[in-house]
Design a protein around this motif. Structure first.
Motif, PDB file in Angstrom:
ATOM      1  N   ALA A  51       0.800  -1.228   0.000  1.00 16.08           N
ATOM      2  CA  ALA A  51       0.000   0.000   0.000  1.00 16.08           C
ATOM      3  C   ALA A  51       0.837   1.284   0.000  1.00 16.08           C
ATOM      4  CB  ALA A  51      -0.961  -0.019   1.195  1.00 16.08           C
ATOM      5  N   GLY A  52       1.869   1.322  -0.847  1.00 14.95           N
ATOM      6  CA  GLY A  52       2.680   2.528  -0.977  1.00 14.95           C
ATOM      7  C   GLY A  52       3.657   2.774   0.150  1.00 14.95           C
ATOM      8  N   ALA A  53       3.965   1.746   0.947  1.00 11.63           N
ATOM      9  CA  ALA A  53       4.839   1.911   2.115  1.00 11.63           C
ATOM     10  C   ALA A  53       6.262   2.306   1.725  1.00 11.63           C
ATOM     11  CB  ALA A  53       4.882   0.613   2.922  1.00 11.63           C
ATOM     12  N   ASP A  54       6.889   3.079   2.610  1.00 14.91           N
ATOM     13  CA  ASP A  54       8.299   3.438   2.433  1.00 14.91           C
ATOM     14  C   ASP A  54       9.187   2.264   2.781  1.00 14.91           C
ATOM     15  OD1 ASP A  54       8.056   6.066   1.548  1.00 14.91           O
ATOM     16  OD2 ASP A  54       7.916   6.856   3.589  1.00 14.91           O
ATOM     17  N   GLY A  55      10.310   2.178   2.078  1.00 18.44           N
ATOM     18  CA  GLY A  55      11.320   1.166   2.375  1.00 18.44           C
ATOM     19  C   GLY A  55      12.504   1.779   3.088  1.00 18.44           C
ATOM     20  N   ALA A  56      13.137   2.790   2.461  1.00 18.48           N
ATOM     21  CA  ALA A  56      14.291   3.459   3.067  1.00 18.48           C
ATOM     22  C   ALA A  56      14.306   4.914   2.654  1.00 18.48           C
ATOM     23  CB  ALA A  56      15.590   2.777   2.637  1.00 18.48           C
ATOM     24  N   ARG A  57      14.674   5.767   3.592  1.00 20.65           N
ATOM     25  CA  ARG A  57      14.831   7.193   3.325  1.00 20.65           C
ATOM     26  C   ARG A  57      16.116   7.421   2.535  1.00 20.65           C
ATOM     27  NH1 ARG A  57      13.447  11.083   7.588  1.00 20.65           N
ATOM     28  NH2 ARG A  57      15.661  11.503   7.357  1.00 20.65           N
ATOM     29  N   PRO A  58      16.288   8.604   1.951  1.00 24.26           N
ATOM     30  CA  PRO A  58      17.497   8.875   1.169  1.00 24.26           C
ATOM     31  C   PRO A  58      18.780   8.670   1.978  1.00 24.26           C
ATOM     32  CG  PRO A  58      15.835  10.529   0.707  1.00 24.26           C
ATOM     33  CD  PRO A  58      15.322   9.706   1.864  1.00 24.26           C
ATOM     34  N   HIS A  59      19.700   7.953   1.373  1.00 29.54           N
ATOM     35  CA  HIS A  59      20.983   7.653   1.987  1.00 29.54           C
ATOM     36  C   HIS A  59      21.957   7.246   0.890  1.00 29.54           C
ATOM     37  CE1 HIS A  59      19.086   3.702   1.528  1.00 29.54           C
ATOM     38  NE2 HIS A  59      20.303   3.174   1.550  1.00 29.54           N
ATOM     39  N   HIS A  60      23.214   7.083   1.271  1.00 34.23           N
ATOM     40  CA  HIS A  60      24.182   6.522   0.334  1.00 34.23           C
ATOM     41  C   HIS A  60      25.110   5.578   1.094  1.00 34.23           C
ATOM     42  CE1 HIS A  60      26.968   9.633   1.889  1.00 34.23           C
ATOM     43  NE2 HIS A  60      27.917   8.804   1.489  1.00 34.23           N
ATOM     44  N   HIS A  61      25.784   4.745   0.324  1.00 37.64           N
ATOM     45  CA  HIS A  61      26.812   3.855   0.863  1.00 37.64           C
ATOM     46  C   HIS A  61      28.136   4.293   0.245  1.00 37.64           C
ATOM     47  CE1 HIS A  61      23.484   1.423   2.233  1.00 37.64           C
ATOM     48  NE2 HIS A  61      23.036   1.347   0.989  1.00 37.64           N
ATOM     49  N   ALA A  62      29.132   4.563   1.072  1.00 42.32           N
ATOM     50  CA  ALA A  62      30.413   5.049   0.559  1.00 42.32           C
ATOM     51  C   ALA A  62      31.185   3.968  -0.185  1.00 42.32           C
ATOM     52  CB  ALA A  62      31.259   5.599   1.715  1.00 42.32           C
ATOM     53  N   ASN A  63      31.016   2.710   0.239  1.00 46.95           N
ATOM     54  CA  ASN A  63      31.882   1.647  -0.280  1.00 46.95           C
ATOM     55  C   ASN A  63      31.164   0.503  -0.975  1.00 46.95           C
ATOM     56  OD1 ASN A  63      34.353   2.800   0.843  1.00 46.95           O
ATOM     57  ND2 ASN A  63      33.407   2.343   2.813  1.00 46.95           N
ATOM     58  N   LEU A  91      15.509  -4.060 -12.975  1.00 46.68           N
ATOM     59  CA  LEU A  91      16.709  -4.049 -12.146  1.00 46.68           C
ATOM     60  C   LEU A  91      17.254  -2.627 -12.101  1.00 46.68           C
ATOM     61  CD1 LEU A  91      19.077  -5.676 -10.723  1.00 46.68           C
ATOM     62  CD2 LEU A  91      20.174  -5.638 -12.968  1.00 46.68           C
ATOM     63  N   VAL A  92      17.600  -2.172 -10.909  1.00 44.47           N
ATOM     64  CA  VAL A  92      18.253  -0.879 -10.727  1.00 44.47           C
ATOM     65  C   VAL A  92      19.486  -1.142  -9.861  1.00 44.47           C
ATOM     66  CG1 VAL A  92      18.055   1.460  -9.777  1.00 44.47           C
ATOM     67  CG2 VAL A  92      16.060   0.373 -10.871  1.00 44.47           C
ATOM     68  N   VAL A  93      20.659  -0.675 -10.326  1.00 45.41           N
ATOM     69  CA  VAL A  93      21.893  -0.809  -9.550  1.00 45.41           C
ATOM     70  C   VAL A  93      22.419   0.595  -9.278  1.00 45.41           C
ATOM     71  CG1 VAL A  93      24.216  -1.776  -9.435  1.00 45.41           C
ATOM     72  CG2 VAL A  93      22.410  -3.025 -10.647  1.00 45.41           C
ATOM     73  N   VAL A  94      22.576   0.920  -8.001  1.00 46.05           N
ATOM     74  CA  VAL A  94      23.032   2.247  -7.576  1.00 46.05           C
ATOM     75  C   VAL A  94      24.503   2.144  -7.181  1.00 46.05           C
ATOM     76  CG1 VAL A  94      22.662   4.106  -5.910  1.00 46.05           C
ATOM     77  CG2 VAL A  94      20.699   2.774  -6.737  1.00 46.05           C
ATOM     78  N   PRO A  95      25.366   2.984  -7.777  1.00 46.63           N
ATOM     79  CA  PRO A  95      26.793   2.910  -7.460  1.00 46.63           C
ATOM     80  C   PRO A  95      27.115   3.483  -6.078  1.00 46.63           C
ATOM     81  CG  PRO A  95      26.396   4.743  -8.944  1.00 46.63           C
ATOM     82  CD  PRO A  95      25.080   4.015  -8.783  1.00 46.63           C
ATOM     83  N   PRO A  96      28.277   3.139  -5.547  1.00 49.06           N
ATOM     84  CA  PRO A  96      28.694   3.718  -4.265  1.00 49.06           C
ATOM     85  C   PRO A  96      28.676   5.245  -4.342  1.00 49.06           C
ATOM     86  CG  PRO A  96      30.197   1.973  -4.916  1.00 49.06           C
ATOM     87  CD  PRO A  96      29.288   2.224  -6.090  1.00 49.06           C
ATOM     88  N   GLY A  97      28.247   5.877  -3.244  1.00 46.10           N
ATOM     89  CA  GLY A  97      28.277   7.323  -3.148  1.00 46.10           C
ATOM     90  C   GLY A  97      27.047   8.033  -3.680  1.00 46.10           C
ATOM     91  N   LEU A  98      26.185   7.351  -4.451  1.00 45.60           N
ATOM     92  CA  LEU A  98      25.007   8.003  -5.027  1.00 45.60           C
ATOM     93  C   LEU A  98      23.820   7.885  -4.074  1.00 45.60           C
ATOM     94  CD1 LEU A  98      24.060   9.525  -7.589  1.00 45.60           C
ATOM     95  CD2 LEU A  98      23.176   7.334  -8.411  1.00 45.60           C
ATOM     96  N   SER A  99      23.177   9.002  -3.807  1.00 41.36           N
ATOM     97  CA  SER A  99      22.014   9.011  -2.927  1.00 41.36           C
ATOM     98  C   SER A  99      20.892   8.179  -3.536  1.00 41.36           C
ATOM     99  CB  SER A  99      21.536  10.455  -2.725  1.00 41.36           C
ATOM    100  OG  SER A  99      20.461  10.491  -1.819  1.00 41.36           O
ATOM    101  N   HIS A 100      20.235   7.388  -2.693  1.00 43.83           N
ATOM    102  CA  HIS A 100      19.129   6.561  -3.158  1.00 43.83           C
ATOM    103  C   HIS A 100      18.149   6.303  -2.014  1.00 43.83           C
ATOM    104  CE1 HIS A 100      22.190   3.770  -1.689  1.00 43.83           C
ATOM    105  NE2 HIS A 100      21.209   2.921  -1.412  1.00 43.83           N
ATOM    106  N   ALA A 101      16.946   5.899  -2.399  1.00 41.16           N
ATOM    107  CA  ALA A 101      15.877   5.561  -1.460  1.00 41.16           C
ATOM    108  C   ALA A 101      14.918   4.672  -2.222  1.00 41.16           C
ATOM    109  CB  ALA A 101      15.170   6.817  -0.966  1.00 41.16           C
ATOM    110  N   PHE A 102      13.995   4.024  -1.504  1.00 43.24           N
ATOM    111  CA  PHE A 102      12.997   3.218  -2.206  1.00 43.24           C
ATOM    112  C   PHE A 102      11.715   3.128  -1.400  1.00 43.24           C
ATOM    113  CE2 PHE A 102      15.245   0.186   0.416  1.00 43.24           C
ATOM    114  CZ  PHE A 102      14.278  -0.714   0.843  1.00 43.24           C
ATOM    115  N   ALA A 103      10.615   2.924  -2.143  1.00 39.05           N
ATOM    116  CA  ALA A 103       9.286   2.777  -1.547  1.00 39.05           C
ATOM    117  C   ALA A 103       8.402   2.088  -2.569  1.00 39.05           C
ATOM    118  CB  ALA A 103       8.699   4.142  -1.200  1.00 39.05           C
TER     119      ALA A 103
END
Length: 163
Positions: A51-63, A91-103
Protein backbone atom coordinates in the motif's frame (compact mmCIF):
# COMPACT_ATOMS: atom_id res chain seq x y z
CA UNK A 1 40.76 -1.40 -10.13
CA UNK A 2 40.48 -3.50 -7.02
CA UNK A 3 39.05 -6.98 -6.96
CA UNK A 4 37.25 -8.30 -3.92
CA UNK A 5 37.81 -12.00 -3.50
CA UNK A 6 35.05 -13.51 -1.36
CA UNK A 7 36.29 -15.82 1.36
CA UNK A 8 33.83 -18.71 1.63
CA UNK A 9 33.95 -22.23 0.25
CA UNK A 10 30.42 -23.64 0.56
CA UNK A 11 27.18 -22.56 -1.06
CA UNK A 12 24.95 -20.36 1.05
CA UNK A 13 21.44 -21.79 1.14
CA UNK A 14 18.71 -19.90 2.98
CA UNK A 15 15.27 -21.48 3.12
CA UNK A 16 12.42 -18.99 3.19
CA UNK A 17 10.98 -20.46 6.38
CA UNK A 18 14.36 -20.07 8.12
CA UNK A 19 15.03 -16.44 7.21
CA UNK A 20 14.72 -13.90 10.00
CA UNK A 21 11.78 -11.54 9.47
CA UNK A 22 11.98 -7.92 10.64
CA UNK A 23 8.89 -5.74 10.90
CA UNK A 24 5.35 -6.39 9.81
CA UNK A 25 3.05 -5.06 7.11
CA UNK A 26 3.21 -2.58 5.54
CA UNK A 27 7.02 -2.99 5.63
CA UNK A 28 8.52 -6.45 6.11
CA UNK A 29 12.18 -7.38 5.65
CA UNK A 30 13.32 -10.97 5.22
CA UNK A 31 17.05 -11.17 6.07
CA UNK A 32 18.62 -13.69 3.69
CA UNK A 33 22.43 -13.65 3.82
CA UNK A 34 24.73 -11.25 5.61
CA UNK A 35 28.30 -10.42 4.63
CA UNK A 36 29.79 -12.91 7.10
CA UNK A 37 27.90 -15.78 5.42
CA UNK A 38 29.20 -14.85 1.95
CA UNK A 39 32.81 -14.14 2.81
CA UNK A 40 32.27 -10.43 2.23
CA UNK A 41 30.85 -10.86 -1.29
CA UNK A 42 27.41 -9.45 -0.54
CA UNK A 43 24.57 -8.89 1.88
CA UNK A 44 21.03 -9.58 0.72
CA UNK A 45 17.46 -9.25 1.89
CA UNK A 46 13.93 -9.23 0.54
CA UNK A 47 11.74 -6.20 1.21
CA UNK A 48 7.97 -6.55 0.96
CA UNK A 49 6.14 -3.23 0.96
CA UNK A 50 2.35 -2.88 0.81
CA UNK A 51 0.00 0.00 0.00
CA UNK A 52 2.68 2.53 -0.98
CA UNK A 53 4.84 1.91 2.12
CA UNK A 54 8.30 3.44 2.43
CA UNK A 55 11.32 1.17 2.37
CA UNK A 56 14.29 3.46 3.07
CA UNK A 57 14.83 7.19 3.32
CA UNK A 58 17.50 8.88 1.17
CA UNK A 59 20.98 7.65 1.99
CA UNK A 60 24.18 6.52 0.33
CA UNK A 61 26.81 3.86 0.86
CA UNK A 62 30.41 5.05 0.56
CA UNK A 63 31.88 1.65 -0.28
CA UNK A 64 29.11 -0.55 -1.69
CA UNK A 65 26.77 -0.66 -4.66
CA UNK A 66 23.13 -1.56 -4.02
CA UNK A 67 21.08 -3.65 -6.43
CA UNK A 68 17.27 -3.65 -6.48
CA UNK A 69 15.53 -6.45 -8.40
CA UNK A 70 11.76 -6.19 -8.63
CA UNK A 71 10.28 -9.60 -7.85
CA UNK A 72 6.76 -8.22 -8.16
CA UNK A 73 4.78 -5.00 -7.95
CA UNK A 74 5.83 -1.41 -8.56
CA UNK A 75 8.36 0.67 -6.65
CA UNK A 76 9.76 4.15 -6.80
CA UNK A 77 13.50 4.49 -6.33
CA UNK A 78 15.57 7.61 -5.87
CA UNK A 79 18.78 7.50 -7.91
CA UNK A 80 20.69 10.71 -7.34
CA UNK A 81 17.94 13.31 -7.83
CA UNK A 82 15.98 11.18 -10.32
CA UNK A 83 12.86 9.22 -9.32
CA UNK A 84 12.75 5.90 -11.19
CA UNK A 85 9.65 3.72 -11.36
CA UNK A 86 10.56 0.03 -11.40
CA UNK A 87 8.16 -2.82 -12.12
CA UNK A 88 8.24 -6.61 -12.02
CA UNK A 89 11.46 -7.90 -13.59
CA UNK A 90 13.22 -4.51 -13.58
CA UNK A 91 16.71 -4.05 -12.15
CA UNK A 92 18.25 -0.88 -10.73
CA UNK A 93 21.89 -0.81 -9.55
CA UNK A 94 23.03 2.25 -7.58
CA UNK A 95 26.79 2.91 -7.46
CA UNK A 96 28.69 3.72 -4.27
CA UNK A 97 28.28 7.32 -3.15
CA UNK A 98 25.01 8.00 -5.03
CA UNK A 99 22.01 9.01 -2.93
CA UNK A 100 19.13 6.56 -3.16
CA UNK A 101 15.88 5.56 -1.46
CA UNK A 102 13.00 3.22 -2.21
CA UNK A 103 9.29 2.78 -1.55
CA UNK A 104 6.32 1.00 -3.03
CA UNK A 105 4.71 3.29 -5.59
CA UNK A 106 1.71 5.20 -4.17
CA UNK A 107 -1.17 2.77 -3.65
CA UNK A 108 0.93 -0.17 -4.90
CA UNK A 109 2.72 -3.16 -3.38
CA UNK A 110 6.37 -3.98 -4.09
CA UNK A 111 8.42 -7.12 -3.49
CA UNK A 112 12.13 -6.35 -3.92
CA UNK A 113 15.32 -8.40 -3.71
CA UNK A 114 18.08 -6.10 -2.46
CA UNK A 115 21.79 -6.93 -2.73
CA UNK A 116 24.67 -4.83 -1.38
CA UNK A 117 28.12 -5.58 -2.75
CA UNK A 118 30.71 -5.82 -1.48
CA UNK A 119 28.91 -7.03 1.56
CA UNK A 120 28.57 -5.06 4.76
CA UNK A 121 27.47 -6.80 7.93
CA UNK A 122 24.00 -5.22 8.03
CA UNK A 123 21.53 -7.53 9.75
CA UNK A 124 22.14 -5.76 13.06
CA UNK A 125 21.35 -2.46 11.30
CA UNK A 126 17.90 -3.77 10.34
CA UNK A 127 17.36 -5.00 13.90
CA UNK A 128 18.29 -1.50 15.06
CA UNK A 129 15.65 -0.05 12.72
CA UNK A 130 13.09 -2.39 14.24
CA UNK A 131 14.03 -1.21 17.75
CA UNK A 132 13.45 2.37 16.57
CA UNK A 133 10.06 1.43 15.06
CA UNK A 134 8.98 -0.11 18.39
CA UNK A 135 10.19 2.91 20.39
CA UNK A 136 12.98 1.04 22.17
CA UNK A 137 15.71 3.44 20.97
CA UNK A 138 15.43 6.98 19.56
CA UNK A 139 15.72 7.60 15.80
CA UNK A 140 18.80 9.78 16.41
CA UNK A 141 20.65 6.62 17.50
CA UNK A 142 21.14 5.82 13.79
CA UNK A 143 23.57 8.72 13.53
CA UNK A 144 25.93 6.87 15.87
CA UNK A 145 26.11 3.78 13.62
CA UNK A 146 26.22 5.28 10.10
CA UNK A 147 29.90 4.46 9.62
CA UNK A 148 29.58 0.91 11.01
CA UNK A 149 26.89 0.03 8.45
CA UNK A 150 28.16 2.28 5.61
CA UNK A 151 24.76 4.00 5.53
CA UNK A 152 24.81 7.80 5.51
CA UNK A 153 21.45 9.59 5.57
CA UNK A 154 20.79 12.60 3.36
CA UNK A 155 18.06 15.07 2.44
CA UNK A 156 16.45 14.93 -1.00
CA UNK A 157 13.97 17.50 -2.26
CA UNK A 158 13.10 15.21 -5.19
CA UNK A 159 12.23 12.34 -2.83
CA UNK A 160 10.30 14.56 -0.42
CA UNK A 161 7.99 15.94 -3.13
CA UNK A 162 7.26 12.62 -4.91
CA UNK A 163 3.70 12.30 -3.52
Amino acid sequence: MSLIVPDFDESVIVRSAEAEVIGRAPTTLRLLADSSATGGALSTLRATLTAGADGARPHHHANSAELFYMIDGTAQLLSGEQIVTAERGDLVVVPPGLSHAFAAAPGEDADILIVITPGVERFEYFRHLERIAYGKVPPESLLDVQEIYDTYFEQSAAWDKRH
